[in-house]
Design an enzyme around this catalytic site. Sequence first.
Site, PDB file in Angstrom:
ATOM      1  N   HIS A 149       0.814  -1.217   0.000  1.00  0.00           N
ATOM      2  CA  HIS A 149       0.000   0.000   0.000  1.00  0.00           C
ATOM      3  C   HIS A 149       0.848   1.268   0.000  1.00  0.00           C
ATOM      4  O   HIS A 149       0.354   2.357  -0.299  1.00  0.00           O
ATOM      5  CB  HIS A 149      -0.966   0.006   1.189  1.00  0.00           C
ATOM      6  CG  HIS A 149      -0.324   0.412   2.488  1.00  0.00           C
ATOM      7  ND1 HIS A 149       0.176  -0.500   3.381  1.00  0.00           N
ATOM      8  CD2 HIS A 149      -0.097   1.637   3.032  1.00  0.00           C
ATOM      9  CE1 HIS A 149       0.669   0.151   4.428  1.00  0.00           C
ATOM     10  NE2 HIS A 149       0.517   1.439   4.246  1.00  0.00           N
ATOM     11  N   GLU A 165      25.242   5.535   5.815  1.00  0.00           N
ATOM     12  CA  GLU A 165      24.055   5.750   4.981  1.00  0.00           C
ATOM     13  C   GLU A 165      24.372   5.491   3.509  1.00  0.00           C
ATOM     14  O   GLU A 165      25.385   5.952   2.982  1.00  0.00           O
ATOM     15  CB  GLU A 165      23.573   7.184   5.168  1.00  0.00           C
ATOM     16  CG  GLU A 165      22.304   7.516   4.412  1.00  0.00           C
ATOM     17  CD  GLU A 165      21.817   8.915   4.718  1.00  0.00           C
ATOM     18  OE1 GLU A 165      21.479   9.643   3.768  1.00  0.00           O
ATOM     19  OE2 GLU A 165      21.792   9.282   5.913  1.00  0.00           O
ATOM     20  N   ASP A 193      -0.517  -7.593   1.968  1.00  0.00           N
ATOM     21  CA  ASP A 193       0.056  -6.253   1.803  1.00  0.00           C
ATOM     22  C   ASP A 193       1.570  -6.344   1.836  1.00  0.00           C
ATOM     23  O   ASP A 193       2.217  -6.045   2.837  1.00  0.00           O
ATOM     24  CB  ASP A 193      -0.475  -5.346   2.924  1.00  0.00           C
ATOM     25  CG  ASP A 193      -0.127  -3.883   2.702  1.00  0.00           C
ATOM     26  OD1 ASP A 193       0.379  -3.557   1.612  1.00  0.00           O
ATOM     27  OD2 ASP A 193      -0.365  -3.080   3.630  1.00  0.00           O
ATOM     28  N   SER A 222       4.420   2.814   7.997  1.00  0.00           N
ATOM     29  CA  SER A 222       3.999   1.757   7.086  1.00  0.00           C
ATOM     30  C   SER A 222       5.188   1.131   6.381  1.00  0.00           C
ATOM     31  O   SER A 222       6.152   1.811   6.014  1.00  0.00           O
ATOM     32  CB  SER A 222       3.030   2.336   6.047  1.00  0.00           C
ATOM     33  OG  SER A 222       1.805   2.663   6.639  1.00  0.00           O
ATOM     34  N   HIS A 263     -13.242 -12.205  49.495  1.00  0.00           N
ATOM     35  CA  HIS A 263     -13.955 -13.458  49.251  1.00  0.00           C
ATOM     36  C   HIS A 263     -13.196 -14.676  49.789  1.00  0.00           C
ATOM     37  O   HIS A 263     -13.761 -15.751  49.928  1.00  0.00           O
ATOM     38  CB  HIS A 263     -14.266 -13.623  47.758  1.00  0.00           C
ATOM     39  CG  HIS A 263     -13.085 -14.041  46.926  1.00  0.00           C
ATOM     40  ND1 HIS A 263     -12.278 -13.142  46.260  1.00  0.00           N
ATOM     41  CD2 HIS A 263     -12.577 -15.268  46.657  1.00  0.00           C
ATOM     42  CE1 HIS A 263     -11.327 -13.796  45.615  1.00  0.00           C
ATOM     43  NE2 HIS A 263     -11.490 -15.092  45.831  1.00  0.00           N
ATOM     44  N   ASP A 275     -13.531  -6.057  46.908  1.00  0.00           N
ATOM     45  CA  ASP A 275     -13.069  -7.391  47.312  1.00  0.00           C
ATOM     46  C   ASP A 275     -11.704  -7.277  47.982  1.00  0.00           C
ATOM     47  O   ASP A 275     -10.660  -7.606  47.402  1.00  0.00           O
ATOM     48  CB  ASP A 275     -13.002  -8.295  46.089  1.00  0.00           C
ATOM     49  CG  ASP A 275     -12.721  -9.747  46.449  1.00  0.00           C
ATOM     50  OD1 ASP A 275     -12.817 -10.086  47.649  1.00  0.00           O
ATOM     51  OD2 ASP A 275     -12.429 -10.539  45.544  1.00  0.00           O
ATOM     52  N   SER A 327      -6.231 -16.303  44.280  1.00  0.00           N
ATOM     53  CA  SER A 327      -7.007 -15.218  44.887  1.00  0.00           C
ATOM     54  C   SER A 327      -6.301 -14.649  46.112  1.00  0.00           C
ATOM     55  O   SER A 327      -5.687 -15.380  46.895  1.00  0.00           O
ATOM     56  CB  SER A 327      -8.386 -15.730  45.301  1.00  0.00           C
ATOM     57  OG  SER A 327      -9.167 -16.038  44.172  1.00  0.00           O
TER      58      SER A 327
END
Length: 1134
Positions: free
Chosen positions: A87, A116, A139, A237, A615, A664, A763
């Site tokens: 794309h 570079e 793509d 991209s 709990h 809790d 727990s």
Amino acid sequence: MGLLASAGLLLLLVIGHPRSLGLKCGIRMVNMKSKEPAVGSRFFSRISSWRNSTVTGHPWQVSLKSDEHHFCGGSLIQEDRVVTAAHCLDSLSEKQLKNITVTSGEYSLFQKDKQEQNIPVSKIITHPEYNSREYMSPDIALLYLKHKVKFGNAVQPICLPDSDDKVEPGILCLSSGWGKISKTSEYSNVLQEMELPIMDDRACNTVLKSMNLPPLGRTMLCAGFPDWGMDACQGDSGGPLVCRRGGGIWILAGITSWVAGCAGGSVPVRNNHVKASLGIFSKVSELMDFITQNLFTGLDRGQPLSKVGSRYITKALSSVQEVNGSQRGKGILDMEKQVGCDHDYVSLRSSSGVLFNQRSLMEDDGKQNKRVCGKILPSPLLAETSEAMVPFVSDTEDSGSGFELTVTAVQKSEAGSGCGSLAILVEEGTNHSAKYPDLYPSNTRCHWFICAPEKHIIKLTFEDFAVKFSPNCIYDAVVIYGDSEEKHKLAKLCGMLTITSIFSSSNMTVIYFKSDGKNRLQGFKARFTILPSESLNKFEPKLPPQNNPVSTVKAILHDVCGIPPFSPQWLSRRIAGGEEACPHCWPWQVGLRFLGDYQCGGAIINPVWILTAAHCVQLKNNPLSWTIIAGDHDRNLKESTEQVRRAKHIIVHEDFNTLSYDSDIALIQLSSPLEYNSVVRPVCLPHSAEPLFSSEICAVTGWGSISADGGLASRLQQIQVHVLEREVCEHTYYSAHPGGITEKMICAGFAASGEKDFCQGDSGGPLVCRHENGPFVLYGIVSWGAGCVQPWKPGVFARVMIFLDWIQSKINGPASLQTNNKCKTLKQQLPPPTPSPDSASWPGCCSEAELEKPRGFFPTPRYLLDYRGRLECSWVLRVSASSMAKFTIEYLSLLGSPVCQDSVLIIYEERHSKRKTAGGLHGRRLYSMTFMSPGPLVRVTFHALVRGAFGISYIVLKVLGPKDSKITRLSQSSNREHLVPCEDVLLTKPEGIMQIPRNSHRTTMGCQWRLVAPLNHIIQLNIINFPMKPTTFVCHGHLRVYEGFGPGKKLIASFAGTLAMILTKDILKREKLNFINTYIMHIWENSVYDNVRSVGKRKQKKFASNLSYSMEAEKSRIQVPADLVPAKGSLSGS
């Protein structure tokens, strides 16, 4: 493929020779300098945030340019081949396509890098099934370069995935590119990178469905978090998504395609509660047919091929010599040595089974495979069948003569390995752990007894060693004794080590290897030689310590919260799936037993109070039935580190709801205080200045069930989880839960099918997070979740910060709790967040923190990452009458807010109750800035509503003479200085002042000056006054300084803010070039600040900004004045 056929078994023997290492795909030079580990062991604090990459961090990254402007990223896969997203090329005209250039070795987009290389593109091939109107079409595009790149530290190819490379959900990978810093900004100046996990297809499809998007296609890959946020929209991209193999080699897993859920996109989000942004990448492993089909077009016959998939040199053997096992053929192995054998290797495969030194490794396809490479001499490769395949793979690097194998047929036999019995060795040779180099078996006990002739000693050298680490090597270990009675212990070893040779003191050595049932590694291989006793003195051996833990106990006061004695060890880079915890790496973890049976976990917050889930204890609230065990790791063993206490009192939160599990949380008071030591310590409670944000990575520990139908774990388990937005969690996973995900809950976990999340027994356990090098903070208590039954759902925790007042009121006393207050508790305990030698203190972020040391460093929380959320910080430095304070802003990033002053760093000078603003700074700095102030009091304040980060170092200098003798403010007018108006002008005079007039009406003004100094001279720019004011919508007014003229100019400074104190930014020429292009743009708003009010009337300023410059010989670079020396001792205010 080579087909070997005969009766009986096949035996292959190879001999290795030394090899040299060349440039290879998937290797970052940063690995070699930093010795990047093959297995992740660090704790991740936050990973979904872009950061500056290192210069050679992504040598395969390339920039695609049109008319010298970057528009997409790409990946170098061969000397003259690049892959990118299809794309990226959609919107380009035919003429533009012909003018595309690929830049390799690039780090900064705005300056030329050392390696570079700009190469034109000669040919483009797009995947034939790509369709720009479909989200999930392949793509990908392949670019052919006109000539080959030159490989170097900053230019190397990325490895393409093999058929056996599995990129599993939860694995952390790296995305890179020059993505935009914000939605409206230009591309980033330097290469950015971000660490993010591969996401499970099912969880990804759930989010995509909520956005009215199609499900993930076969050729696409999903990465990120369900609530990733706008960071994802800043990608590049076509750029790479790379993942690391176990041996450290990086492979190209994905190509950046598009982001689901970014603002401004054409696809509406169906559910406005969903704040998701997911990265969608082309899945390279599914596109290998397209790549391999086009990769070698144009190559000459006989040219070596880069490694892509599986390619073999094939030859069929019609017969194999049968031997009785006493004969041994010889072979040659001359191949590159690599961890994991990723580049050059030979392997042995069969459909029914392969033994490699009596070990087997099953692949996912049901076949068995083992690779051999390098110079370490392996024992015979044994296949249990009469048919086998011997694939040979090599890349383009010519670094060896290859291999030669001798193939023989032998009768089936079981040779003794010393495991389950005692192996007696009387001749020089090697021994190794069972199944080496595959994972050694669980619950193994092996003995090797090496016996040398009299008047001889034994030299034992480990050629490879990887045994699971534990403190004092209490689980898996190799123990070496110098006598047959095993009383004289020479060494006890575990971990991943490079070990020097060990010499016996007599003619006997016993090697004992043991393993437990968890977390196996590849084991060890050792070579032993027999030497005359008198040779011992020649070698001067250094014996390893009897115990060699990878990390030693930290010298931290026992009552300091949140600091474990050992740094947590993580065997995997995944953030999905649990594993055994490092023993005593979580010293605040306790186990709660009801009538002797383990029920839940808990966390130590002070010597007599434990925090757990309501709990767990609501229906069993008789304290006499509960016992609490601290300092425990293996709950089935009685360990010497354990401390057992009875419960004295249990307090359940009054608002606990048994239906919704809201509130809790519960407290347990112990019958007697715990004794803090290296393995029993408290965890910090959260501080209001450091809230928990989504996408942070935290840890959960407990002895919960390893699987839904399994029993409790015997040893403490750990798992890394990421924090989700409450709204995203509720609407994506728990929309049917009664009451939803309330503000008293935290949702955390990684959605991955088939992975353990939290089960029964976890727990009440702690959810702890840390920010960079800070302490671990208790942000959550394990409450509920469907993660054990439905592993693709995250867990839910009680949000501890909400209950701080409740906790305090029940415990009744501020002195009994420790919060994560770095200003007090940890100021002297923790290292600074950056390895600066000048950093003597790190006072943290408080309403007012005193800088007590004469030099130091102070940053925002989790520096260098942006702090997200509201934050108010203030630091105060008192300067004595005979001193000056020097502040250096090492880093500044105040972005992400449409209103400039939403995030601002202000420096004040305060004298005799009067405050003077010395500087108000915004924007982003990639260089240091220096402020000098005589005091007597300097206050630095930081205000953020959205996000921001900074780091400031300071030092107090002693002034031997009057304070103003050497450092004075520059006059805004001078008879000897040349006054320069606002116009495009070339300045060659040795010094002058550039002035910008303040206009009395609304206008846009631009000024540009170009300064040219003589050869071997430098230019110094002093900002005398530079005010910048915000409008309602945007910050206006910028000063930019460039090095050089024309398209090749380099941005070296950028200012936005109010600078009015003694600010000196030295712009010094390090090359022979000696010109600076200074460009200033101001946008004035008359209604906001054109006029400065005074009592009774308005008064206009004549000039808005003043900048002075001077040209000096290069030897006269700015130095600290001779009469300024570092102050000693404490500081006092005047």
